[in-house]
Design a protein around this motif. Structure first.
Motif, PDB file in Angstrom:
ATOM      1  N   TYR A  13      36.608 -14.379  81.341  1.00  0.00           N
ATOM      2  CA  TYR A  13      36.184 -15.714  81.821  1.00  0.00           C
ATOM      3  C   TYR A  13      34.800 -15.527  82.416  1.00  0.00           C
ATOM      4  CZ  TYR A  13      37.874 -13.795  86.267  1.00  0.00           C
ATOM      5  OH  TYR A  13      38.086 -12.979  87.360  1.00  0.00           O
ATOM      6  N   GLY A  14      34.106 -16.651  82.633  1.00  0.00           N
ATOM      7  CA  GLY A  14      32.709 -16.510  83.094  1.00  0.00           C
ATOM      8  C   GLY A  14      31.937 -15.754  82.024  1.00  0.00           C
ATOM      9  N   VAL A  15      32.019 -16.266  80.767  1.00  0.00           N
ATOM     10  CA  VAL A  15      31.539 -15.508  79.613  1.00  0.00           C
ATOM     11  C   VAL A  15      30.065 -15.794  79.276  1.00  0.00           C
ATOM     12  CG1 VAL A  15      33.854 -15.273  78.617  1.00  0.00           C
ATOM     13  CG2 VAL A  15      32.466 -17.254  78.014  1.00  0.00           C
ATOM     14  N   GLY A  61      36.262 -20.675  77.081  1.00  0.00           N
ATOM     15  CA  GLY A  61      35.555 -19.805  76.130  1.00  0.00           C
ATOM     16  C   GLY A  61      35.925 -18.335  76.183  1.00  0.00           C
ATOM     17  N   GLY A  62      36.708 -17.923  77.172  1.00  0.00           N
ATOM     18  CA  GLY A  62      37.076 -16.509  77.254  1.00  0.00           C
ATOM     19  C   GLY A  62      38.536 -16.280  76.888  1.00  0.00           C
ATOM     20  N   SER A  63      38.972 -15.026  76.999  1.00  0.00           N
ATOM     21  CA  SER A  63      40.348 -14.694  76.610  1.00  0.00           C
ATOM     22  C   SER A  63      41.362 -15.033  77.712  1.00  0.00           C
ATOM     23  CB  SER A  63      40.449 -13.200  76.279  1.00  0.00           C
ATOM     24  OG  SER A  63      40.099 -12.451  77.438  1.00  0.00           O
ATOM     25  N   ALA A  64      40.875 -15.241  78.946  1.00  0.00           N
ATOM     26  CA  ALA A  64      41.811 -15.488  80.057  1.00  0.00           C
ATOM     27  C   ALA A  64      42.439 -16.868  79.945  1.00  0.00           C
ATOM     28  CB  ALA A  64      41.080 -15.372  81.386  1.00  0.00           C
ATOM     29  N   THR A  65      43.717 -16.935  80.216  1.00  0.00           N
ATOM     30  CA  THR A  65      44.375 -18.246  80.246  1.00  0.00           C
ATOM     31  C   THR A  65      44.907 -18.451  81.656  1.00  0.00           C
ATOM     32  OG1 THR A  65      46.346 -17.136  79.460  1.00  0.00           O
ATOM     33  CG2 THR A  65      45.083 -18.364  77.812  1.00  0.00           C
ATOM     34  N   ARG A  66      45.001 -19.702  82.081  1.00  0.00           N
ATOM     35  CA  ARG A  66      45.508 -19.983  83.424  1.00  0.00           C
ATOM     36  C   ARG A  66      47.025 -19.841  83.419  1.00  0.00           C
ATOM     37  NH1 ARG A  66      41.194 -22.455  86.498  1.00  0.00           N
ATOM     38  NH2 ARG A  66      42.542 -22.562  88.300  1.00  0.00           N
ATOM     39  N   LEU A  67      47.538 -19.187  84.438  1.00  0.00           N
ATOM     40  CA  LEU A  67      48.978 -19.031  84.615  1.00  0.00           C
ATOM     41  C   LEU A  67      49.461 -20.259  85.389  1.00  0.00           C
ATOM     42  CD1 LEU A  67      51.283 -16.839  84.428  1.00  0.00           C
ATOM     43  CD2 LEU A  67      50.508 -16.048  86.667  1.00  0.00           C
ATOM     44  N   SER A  68      50.535 -20.899  84.924  1.00  0.00           N
ATOM     45  CA  SER A  68      50.987 -22.087  85.653  1.00  0.00           C
ATOM     46  C   SER A  68      51.516 -21.663  87.027  1.00  0.00           C
ATOM     47  CB  SER A  68      52.089 -22.805  84.877  1.00  0.00           C
ATOM     48  OG  SER A  68      53.274 -22.039  84.915  1.00  0.00           O
TER      49      SER A  68
END
Ligand SMILES: N[C@@H](CCC(=O)N[C@@H](CS)C(=O)NCC(=O)O)C(=O)O
Length: 311
Positions: A268-270, A141-148
Motif C-alpha cells: 500500500y502507499g504504492v 493499487g497495492g496488494s494489501a486488502t483491508r481486514l474487516s
C-alpha cells in the motif's frame, strides 16, 4: 556521520517503532513533524513521492520504510543489536509478519466505529472524512486488502493468546530472549491499540504481554530536538550523499547501474519514485534523484516488499 533526522508524526505506529529503535540504540536525533495525510510537499521533495511515515534522513541520504531504517540504525550503532547472531532469519521474518498481519488487525480494530468515535470524536466531521478518504487512497493499487473489523475481532484472541503463552515460558525478557527487531515490530501495533480506551483492553487482558510491552516501550525515544522541514531540506541540499555500500551490485532481473527506474512499495502507499538506479544489494536499493528543493539525494528502499520497474 551526519545527524539522524526522523520525519514523523506523534500518532503513527510505525513512527513509534522508529522512535523506539532510536531509544533502544541510545541515539540522538532531530525530529521533523510531517502531516498524517497528503499532500506532504516537504517530505516528497526528499523522497521523490514515497509518502509513508516515517522516513529517516541522514544528510542527503533518505531511508524509506522502518525495515530498512532499522538496518541503517544498526549500521550507525551496532550495539545493542537488533539482529542477534544466529537469529537473523527468525527475527526479521517475525518482524515482517508483525508489521503486516498484526498491524493490519490493529488498524481494523482502531478504525471500527466505536473506537473512531472515542479517538477522533473531538475532530470536526469534515476532518474525519478527509482522513478516511486519504487512507482509502493509501490502500488503492497495492496488494494489501483491508481486514474487516469483524474478522479482526474474531482473530485477535488467537494472536494474543499465542503471544501470552510464549512470553510466559520465554527465558529472558523479550520475544526471543534478548531484545531484537521482532519486539519492536510486535510492540507498535499494541501501542496503537493502547491509545484508545475502546481498544486498550484488547492488550490489557494479557498480563505477560502487558509486562513485556512496558519493557519495550521503556526503551524510550532517545534524545530528540525539533527541526523544521525547511532546515531538513537545507541539510539535504548542503550534504553530499554517503558512499555506496561496500557490496557487489546484484540484480537478478537484469537492471543495470545508471538505468532510469521506478521503485514502489507493493502492499500500500504504492506511489512510485523515479530516479537513476545506483545500487542494488541484498537488502537495499538506492536511487539517485535531483530535486529543486532537496538537491541531489540518494533515496534508499528495502528490496523486500518493493518493486523495481524500468521507466
Ligand atoms: N512498511 C512501512 C509502513 C509504514 C506505514 O504504514 N505507516 C503509516 C503510518 S503508521 C502511514 O504511512 N500512513 C499514511 C501516512 O502517514 O501518510 C514501514 O515499515 O515504514
Amino acid at each position: 556521520m551526519s545527524a539522524l533526522i526522523l520525519h514523523h508524526y506523534p500518532t503513527s505506529p510505525f513512527a513509534e517503532k522508529a522512535r523506539l529503535l532510536l531509544g533502544f540504540k541510545g541515539l540522538s536525533w532531530h525530529s521533523v513533524k510531517i502531516s498524517p495525510v497528503m499532500p506532504k510537499p516537504d517530505l516528497t521533495a526528499l523522497t521523490g513521492g514515497y509518502r509513508k511515515t516515517p522516513v529517516l534522513q541522514v544528510g542527503a541520504d533518505i531511508y524509506c520504510d522502518t525495515a530498512l531504517i532499522a538496518r541503517r540504525l544498526e549500521h550507525a550503532k551496532a550495539s545493542p543489536t537488533l539482529f542477534p547472531q544466529g537469529q537473523q532469519m527468525t527475527c526479521a521474518a517475525f518482524a515482517a509478519w508483525a508489521d503486516s498481519v498484526v498491524f493490519q488487525h490493529a488498524v481494523s480494530l482502531v478504525f471500527q466505529p466505536a473506537s473512531v468515535a472515542a479517538r477522533f470524536g473531538q475532530l470536526p466531521p469534515e476532518a474525519i472524512k478527509a482522513f478516511l478518504a486519504d487512507r482509502a487512497g493509501l490502500f488503492s493499487g497495492g496488494s494489501a486488502t483491508r481486514l474487516s473489523a469483524e474478522q479482526a475481532r474474531h482473530q485477535w484472541p488467537v494472536l494474543m493468546a499465542r503471544l501470552e503463552a510464549q512470553l510466559l515460558h520465554e527465558e529472558g525478557d523479550f520475544l526471543f530472549g534478548e531484545p531484537s527487531i521482532a519486539d519492536f515490530a510486535m510492540a507498535h501495533p499494541l501501542w496503537f491499540l493502547k491509545g484508545t480506551p475502546v481498544t486498550a483492553p484488547l492488550v490489557d487482558a494479557y498480563p505477560a504481554v502487558s509486562a513485556w510491552l512496558a519493557r519495550v516501550l521503556g526503551f524510550g525515544h532517545g534524545a530528540s530536538s525539533e527541526m523544521t522541514a525547511e532546515e531538513a531540506l537545507q541539510v539535504a541540499r548542503d550534504s553530499t550523499p554517503a558512499p555506496l555500500p561496500d557490496e557487489v551490485f546484484s540484480e537478478p532481473n537484469g537492471f543495470k547501474v545508471g538505468q532510469q527506474v521506478t521503485i514502489a512499495a507493493t502492499d500500500y502507499g504504492v506511489d512510485p519514485v523515479q530516479g537513476e538506479l545506483l545500487f542494488a544489494g541484498c537488502e537495499e536499493l538506492i536511487l539517485r534523484r535531483e530535486d529543486p528543493r532537496g538537491g541531489r539525494v540518494h533515496v534508499h528502499f528495502p528490496r523486500y516488499g518493493f518493486a523495481l520497474q524500468a521507466c
